[in-house]
Design an enzyme around this catalytic site. Structure first.
Site, mmCIF file in Angstrom:
data_model
loop_
_atom_site.group_PDB
_atom_site.id
_atom_site.type_symbol
_atom_site.label_atom_id
_atom_site.label_comp_id
_atom_site.label_asym_id
_atom_site.label_seq_id
_atom_site.Cartn_x
_atom_site.Cartn_y
_atom_site.Cartn_z
ATOM 1 N N GLY A 166 0.806 -1.228 0.000
ATOM 2 C CA GLY A 166 0.000 0.000 0.000
ATOM 3 C C GLY A 166 0.829 1.263 0.000
ATOM 4 N N SER B 238 1.156 3.597 -2.456
ATOM 5 C CA SER B 238 0.803 4.635 -3.424
ATOM 6 C C SER B 238 0.624 6.006 -2.784
ATOM 7 C CB SER B 238 -0.471 4.245 -4.189
ATOM 8 O OG SER B 238 -1.561 4.088 -3.293
ATOM 9 N N GLY C 258 -0.093 8.148 1.452
ATOM 10 C CA GLY C 258 -0.289 8.058 2.900
ATOM 11 C C GLY C 258 0.832 7.391 3.666
ATOM 12 N N SER D 201 -2.448 -1.589 12.222
ATOM 13 C CA SER D 201 -3.834 -1.674 12.685
ATOM 14 C C SER D 201 -4.370 -0.245 12.786
ATOM 15 C CB SER D 201 -3.901 -2.419 14.018
ATOM 16 O OG SER D 201 -5.215 -2.468 14.516
ATOM 17 N N TYR E 241 -14.588 -1.107 9.019
ATOM 18 C CA TYR E 241 -13.173 -0.817 9.247
ATOM 19 C C TYR E 241 -12.724 -1.338 10.615
ATOM 20 C CZ TYR E 241 -8.801 1.843 9.440
ATOM 21 O OH TYR E 241 -7.480 2.204 9.530
ATOM 22 N N SER E 242 -13.503 -1.024 11.653
ATOM 23 C CA SER E 242 -13.122 -1.469 12.993
ATOM 24 C C SER E 242 -13.097 -2.991 13.090
ATOM 25 C CB SER E 242 -14.082 -0.893 14.038
ATOM 26 O OG SER E 242 -13.748 0.447 14.343
ATOM 27 N N SER F 14 -12.451 -5.107 10.701
ATOM 28 C CA SER F 14 -11.275 -5.622 9.994
ATOM 29 C C SER F 14 -10.003 -5.384 10.802
ATOM 30 C CB SER F 14 -11.160 -4.988 8.606
ATOM 31 O OG SER F 14 -10.839 -3.608 8.684
ATOM 32 N N LYS F 15 -9.906 -4.230 11.458
ATOM 33 C CA LYS F 15 -8.701 -3.935 12.237
ATOM 34 C C LYS F 15 -8.677 -4.707 13.558
ATOM 35 C CE LYS F 15 -6.618 -1.104 9.434
ATOM 36 N NZ LYS F 15 -5.356 -1.512 8.786
#
Length: 290
Positions: free
Chosen positions: A8, A10, A12, A136, A150-151, A153-154
């Protein structure tokens, strides 16, 4: 000097981490789904003569991961560090978000981490060394409304990482988790841009919270610095809350019972605004009705 794979990259956190680790004399294999669409990292690597090798890797595709690892092992005979950073997010109610959002975020944020980890483990186990750093989020330990995919998955990443850390310890492999708070990255814009009409008026509070937190302009370099400390052995912690708001957010959640935390979703607006002000968040200017 370490050979480091980062997913990841690309933009940020992944982008910032690739540059920072390379500047600190590590060889970085910076991966992303579509390298041809993102020239900036290659330009920085060329202009500053940084040891960054950019490769295509889609964490949702087993063949893509296999091909990337094969290319990396063509360059080097040792993978020292894997940084599982690739992630996506969205905001919305459980009722209104399409099921594809849940599947997509779990596939990228969690299963993607599992796929990449499984790809490097045989190599690290045979070498009896290595470090796996999983990105995370505070959201993986602090669960808030309108952030369920999102939460979830984390939180899965957190549980997976702790289980993994115990499994690989006898082979000299270290696992660490990085838990950023709200970081000023393009992910924030992507999350908010996907919101449409809603039957849940309190969704505006969620948007206001993230907007106000982003006003603190915490750059992704803050997360990259934490990752660098782990790589260099300066941090030996398993969990690494990162950013000025991470520990306050986690402490705030820990200060109340589950029941009080949930009940807080139904407090009146002025009380909520005052609570956010106590956390140095000016949410009022972002409270616009959908």
């Amino acid at each position: 000097m370490s050979n480091i794979i980062i997913t990841g990259c690309s933009s940020g956190i992944g982008f910032a981490t690739a540059v920072m680790l390379a500047k600190n004399k590590n060889v970085v294999f910076a991966t992303m789904r579509h390298p041809s669409r993102y020239q900036e990292l290659q330009d920085i690597a060329d202009n500053k003569n940084l040891p960054i090798i950019i490769l295509p890797l889609d964490v949702t595709d087993d063949n893509s991961i296999k091909n990337a690892i094969s290319q990396i092992l063509f360059y080097t005979d040792k993978i020292d560090v894997l940084v599982n950073n690739a992630g996506i997010g969205t905001l919305g109610s459980v009722e209104e978000l399409p099921i594809e959002d849940f599947i997509g975020q779990m596939d990228t944020n969690f299963i993607g981490t599992v796929r990449c980890t499984k790809a490097v483990l045989p190599h690290m186990r045979k070498k009896k060394s290595g470090c796996i750093i999983n990105i995370s989020s505070v959201g993986g330990r602090l669960f808030n409304y309108f952030n369920a995919p999102y939460s979830a998955s984390k939180a899965a990443v957190e549980a997976f990482s702790e289980c993994l850390a115990m499994e690989v310890l006898p082979f000299g492999i270290r696992v660490a988790v990085v838990e950023p708070g709200v970081i000023d990255t393009p992910l924030q814009d992507k999350c908010k841009s996907q919101i449409k009409e809603t039957s849940y008026p309190n969704l505006q509070r969620c948007v206001a919270f993230f907007s106000a937190a982003r006003d603190h302009h915490v750059p992704p370099d803050v997360v990259a610095e934490t990752i660098l400390k782990i790589v260099n052995g300066e941090s030996t912690r398993f969990r690494n809350p990162t950013g000025p708001d991470s520990l306050p957010f986690l402490g705030f959640r820990a200060s109340m019972s589950d029941e009080d935390w949930i009940a807080g979703a139904d407090i009146d607006e002025e009380t909520w605004i005052s609570m956010m002000k106590g956390m140095h968040l000016d949410v009022r200017k972002y409270l616009t009705r959908f």
